[in-house]
Design a protein around this motif. Structure first.
Motif, PDB file in Angstrom:
ATOM      1  N   GLU A  45     -29.641  -4.339  60.080  1.00 21.36           N
ATOM      2  CA  GLU A  45     -28.634  -3.488  59.467  1.00 21.36           C
ATOM      3  C   GLU A  45     -27.458  -3.285  60.422  1.00 21.36           C
ATOM      4  OE1 GLU A  45     -29.929   0.529  58.791  1.00 21.36           O
ATOM      5  OE2 GLU A  45     -30.719   0.769  60.803  1.00 21.36           O
ATOM      6  N   GLU A  46     -26.298  -3.082  59.836  1.00 21.42           N
ATOM      7  CA  GLU A  46     -25.123  -2.820  60.656  1.00 21.42           C
ATOM      8  C   GLU A  46     -25.136  -1.355  61.085  1.00 21.42           C
ATOM      9  OE1 GLU A  46     -21.331  -4.184  59.216  1.00 21.42           O
ATOM     10  OE2 GLU A  46     -20.272  -2.621  60.299  1.00 21.42           O
ATOM     11  N   VAL A  47     -24.846  -1.159  62.359  1.00 24.44           N
ATOM     12  CA  VAL A  47     -24.793   0.180  62.925  1.00 24.44           C
ATOM     13  C   VAL A  47     -23.350   0.657  63.039  1.00 24.44           C
ATOM     14  CG1 VAL A  47     -25.278   1.533  65.002  1.00 24.44           C
ATOM     15  CG2 VAL A  47     -26.934  -0.172  64.201  1.00 24.44           C
ATOM     16  N   SER A  48     -22.505  -0.230  63.545  1.00 23.61           N
ATOM     17  CA  SER A  48     -21.118   0.154  63.775  1.00 23.61           C
ATOM     18  C   SER A  48     -20.272  -1.092  63.933  1.00 23.61           C
ATOM     19  CB  SER A  48     -21.008   1.011  65.045  1.00 23.61           C
ATOM     20  OG  SER A  48     -19.689   1.434  65.261  1.00 23.61           O
ATOM     21  N   CYS A  49     -18.983  -0.923  63.749  1.00 21.75           N
ATOM     22  CA  CYS A  49     -18.049  -2.032  63.916  1.00 21.75           C
ATOM     23  C   CYS A  49     -16.712  -1.482  64.391  1.00 21.75           C
ATOM     24  CB  CYS A  49     -17.872  -2.768  62.593  1.00 21.75           C
ATOM     25  SG  CYS A  49     -16.716  -4.127  62.695  1.00 21.75           S
ATOM     26  N   ILE A  50     -16.031  -2.288  65.211  1.00 21.54           N
ATOM     27  CA  ILE A  50     -14.692  -1.928  65.661  1.00 21.54           C
ATOM     28  C   ILE A  50     -13.791  -3.134  65.483  1.00 21.54           C
ATOM     29  CG2 ILE A  50     -15.241  -2.475  68.089  1.00 21.54           C
ATOM     30  CD1 ILE A  50     -13.367  -0.096  68.832  1.00 21.54           C
ATOM     31  N   SER A  51     -12.610  -2.904  64.947  1.00 17.32           N
ATOM     32  CA  SER A  51     -11.684  -4.000  64.688  1.00 17.32           C
ATOM     33  C   SER A  51     -11.136  -4.564  65.998  1.00 17.32           C
ATOM     34  CB  SER A  51     -10.543  -3.517  63.792  1.00 17.32           C
ATOM     35  OG  SER A  51      -9.831  -2.464  64.425  1.00 17.32           O
ATOM     36  N   ASN A  58     -16.159   1.773  62.190  1.00 16.89           N
ATOM     37  CA  ASN A  58     -17.046   2.171  61.093  1.00 16.89           C
ATOM     38  C   ASN A  58     -18.432   2.479  61.653  1.00 16.89           C
ATOM     39  OD1 ASN A  58     -14.962   1.471  59.257  1.00 16.89           O
ATOM     40  ND2 ASN A  58     -15.659  -0.646  59.250  1.00 16.89           N
ATOM     41  N   TYR A  59     -19.130   3.375  60.957  1.00 12.75           N
ATOM     42  CA  TYR A  59     -20.475   3.744  61.379  1.00 12.75           C
ATOM     43  C   TYR A  59     -21.397   3.846  60.175  1.00 12.75           C
ATOM     44  CZ  TYR A  59     -18.126   5.103  65.694  1.00 12.75           C
ATOM     45  OH  TYR A  59     -17.384   5.092  66.842  1.00 12.75           O
ATOM     46  N   ALA A  60     -22.644   3.459  60.372  1.00 10.03           N
ATOM     47  CA  ALA A  60     -23.661   3.724  59.370  1.00 10.03           C
ATOM     48  C   ALA A  60     -23.889   5.232  59.301  1.00 10.03           C
ATOM     49  CB  ALA A  60     -24.953   3.008  59.735  1.00 10.03           C
ATOM     50  N   ASP A  61     -24.239   5.711  58.117  1.00 11.63           N
ATOM     51  CA  ASP A  61     -24.465   7.156  57.946  1.00 11.63           C
ATOM     52  C   ASP A  61     -25.533   7.673  58.905  1.00 11.63           C
ATOM     53  OD1 ASP A  61     -23.994   7.202  54.322  1.00 11.63           O
ATOM     54  OD2 ASP A  61     -22.554   7.287  55.983  1.00 11.63           O
ATOM     55  N   TYR A  93     -31.096  -4.382  69.303  1.00  9.26           N
ATOM     56  CA  TYR A  93     -29.681  -4.220  68.983  1.00  9.26           C
ATOM     57  C   TYR A  93     -28.930  -5.504  69.340  1.00  9.26           C
ATOM     58  CZ  TYR A  93     -30.220   0.729  68.035  1.00  9.26           C
ATOM     59  OH  TYR A  93     -30.583   1.930  67.474  1.00  9.26           O
ATOM     60  N   TYR A  94     -28.108  -5.942  68.402  1.00  8.28           N
ATOM     61  CA  TYR A  94     -27.317  -7.152  68.564  1.00  8.28           C
ATOM     62  C   TYR A  94     -25.834  -6.815  68.443  1.00  8.28           C
ATOM     63  CZ  TYR A  94     -31.721  -9.440  67.266  1.00  8.28           C
ATOM     64  OH  TYR A  94     -33.029  -9.852  67.197  1.00  8.28           O
ATOM     65  N   CYS A  95     -25.006  -7.507  69.220  1.00 11.06           N
ATOM     66  CA  CYS A  95     -23.582  -7.464  68.941  1.00 11.06           C
ATOM     67  C   CYS A  95     -23.181  -8.807  68.340  1.00 11.06           C
ATOM     68  CB  CYS A  95     -22.758  -7.132  70.180  1.00 11.06           C
ATOM     69  SG  CYS A  95     -22.804  -8.331  71.526  1.00 11.06           S
ATOM     70  N   ALA A  96     -22.131  -8.764  67.550  1.00 12.71           N
ATOM     71  CA  ALA A  96     -21.659  -9.957  66.853  1.00 12.71           C
ATOM     72  C   ALA A  96     -20.147  -9.881  66.726  1.00 12.71           C
ATOM     73  CB  ALA A  96     -22.313 -10.074  65.480  1.00 12.71           C
ATOM     74  N   ALA A  97     -19.517 -11.048  66.584  1.00  7.79           N
ATOM     75  CA  ALA A  97     -18.063 -11.108  66.526  1.00  7.79           C
ATOM     76  C   ALA A  97     -17.594 -11.916  65.331  1.00  7.79           C
ATOM     77  CB  ALA A  97     -17.506 -11.725  67.817  1.00  7.79           C
ATOM     78  N   THR A  98     -16.485 -11.467  64.778  1.00 12.32           N
ATOM     79  CA  THR A  98     -15.804 -12.192  63.705  1.00 12.32           C
ATOM     80  C   THR A  98     -14.313 -11.960  63.880  1.00 12.32           C
ATOM     81  OG1 THR A  98     -15.751 -12.577  61.310  1.00 12.32           O
ATOM     82  CG2 THR A  98     -15.820 -10.285  62.036  1.00 12.32           C
ATOM     83  N   TYR A  99     -13.516 -12.787  63.264  1.00 11.85           N
ATOM     84  CA  TYR A  99     -12.077 -12.666  63.459  1.00 11.85           C
ATOM     85  C   TYR A  99     -11.507 -11.377  62.886  1.00 11.85           C
ATOM     86  CZ  TYR A  99     -11.555 -17.385  65.270  1.00 11.85           C
ATOM     87  OH  TYR A  99     -11.623 -18.509  66.048  1.00 11.85           O
ATOM     88  N   TYR A 100     -10.769 -10.673  63.753  1.00  7.01           N
ATOM     89  CA  TYR A 100      -9.879  -9.570  63.435  1.00  7.01           C
ATOM     90  C   TYR A 100     -10.528  -8.310  62.871  1.00  7.01           C
ATOM     91  CZ  TYR A 100      -6.309 -13.076  64.229  1.00  7.01           C
ATOM     92  OH  TYR A 100      -5.529 -14.047  64.792  1.00  7.01           O
ATOM     93  N   TYR A 101     -11.093  -8.381  61.641  1.00  9.02           N
ATOM     94  CA  TYR A 101     -11.534  -7.153  60.971  1.00  9.02           C
ATOM     95  C   TYR A 101     -13.026  -7.177  60.689  1.00  9.02           C
ATOM     96  CZ  TYR A 101      -6.534  -6.758  60.248  1.00  9.02           C
ATOM     97  OH  TYR A 101      -5.189  -6.693  60.466  1.00  9.02           O
ATOM     98  N   CYS A 102     -13.583  -5.996  60.562  1.00  6.28           N
ATOM     99  CA  CYS A 102     -14.996  -5.866  60.252  1.00  6.28           C
ATOM    100  C   CYS A 102     -15.287  -6.477  58.880  1.00  6.28           C
ATOM    101  CB  CYS A 102     -15.401  -4.389  60.270  1.00  6.28           C
ATOM    102  SG  CYS A 102     -15.089  -3.580  61.852  1.00  6.28           S
TER     103      CYS A 102
END
Length: 121
Positions: A45-51, A58-61, A93-102
């Motif tokens: 599950e996604e926990v958080s993301c930063i652009s 963004n954060y999970a509830d 816990y994993y970190c992951a990357a994608t271009y520009y936006y979550c």
């Protein structure tokens, strides 16, 4: 782009940990960074993301108000500060990357190997 997570470990309930996601290769400037977690027997599950620019987070509830995501592009590192940890936060816990936006989980192109976080007394 290669990602390495650091900072996992064993912590008591109510304690804190700070995870780091260190990037090597191209600059981190163009990538949004997300943190995911996977507990035994559960889906990731996604926990958080930063652009990429750090202007959107963004954060999970389940972690709002307890976790804080940040980044330092000059250091090619993103962080996840985890406070008031609960046993249910136990996961890899994993970190992951994608271009520009979550984006959605399946749109992340680059993943770290994961770091174990265990919250237990």
């Amino acid at each position: 782009l290669q990602l390495v997570e650091l900072g996992g470990g064993l912590v008591q309930p109510g304690g804190s940990l700070k995870l780091s996601c260190k990037a090597s290769g191209p600059t981190l400037d163009y990538y949004a960074i997300a943190w995911f977690r996977q507990a035994p027997g559960k889906q990731r599950e996604e926990v958080s993301c930063i652009s990429s620019g750090g202007d959107t987070a963004n954060y999970a509830d389940s972690v709002k108000g307890r976790f804080t995501v940040s980044r330092d592009n000059a250091k090619r590192t993103a962080y996840l500060q985890m406070n008031s940890l609960k046993p249910e936060d136990t996961a890899v816990y994993y970190c992951a990357a994608t271009y520009y936006y979550c984006k959605a989980q399946n749109e992340y192109n680059y993943w770290g190997q994961g770091t174990q976080v265990t919250v237990s007394s």
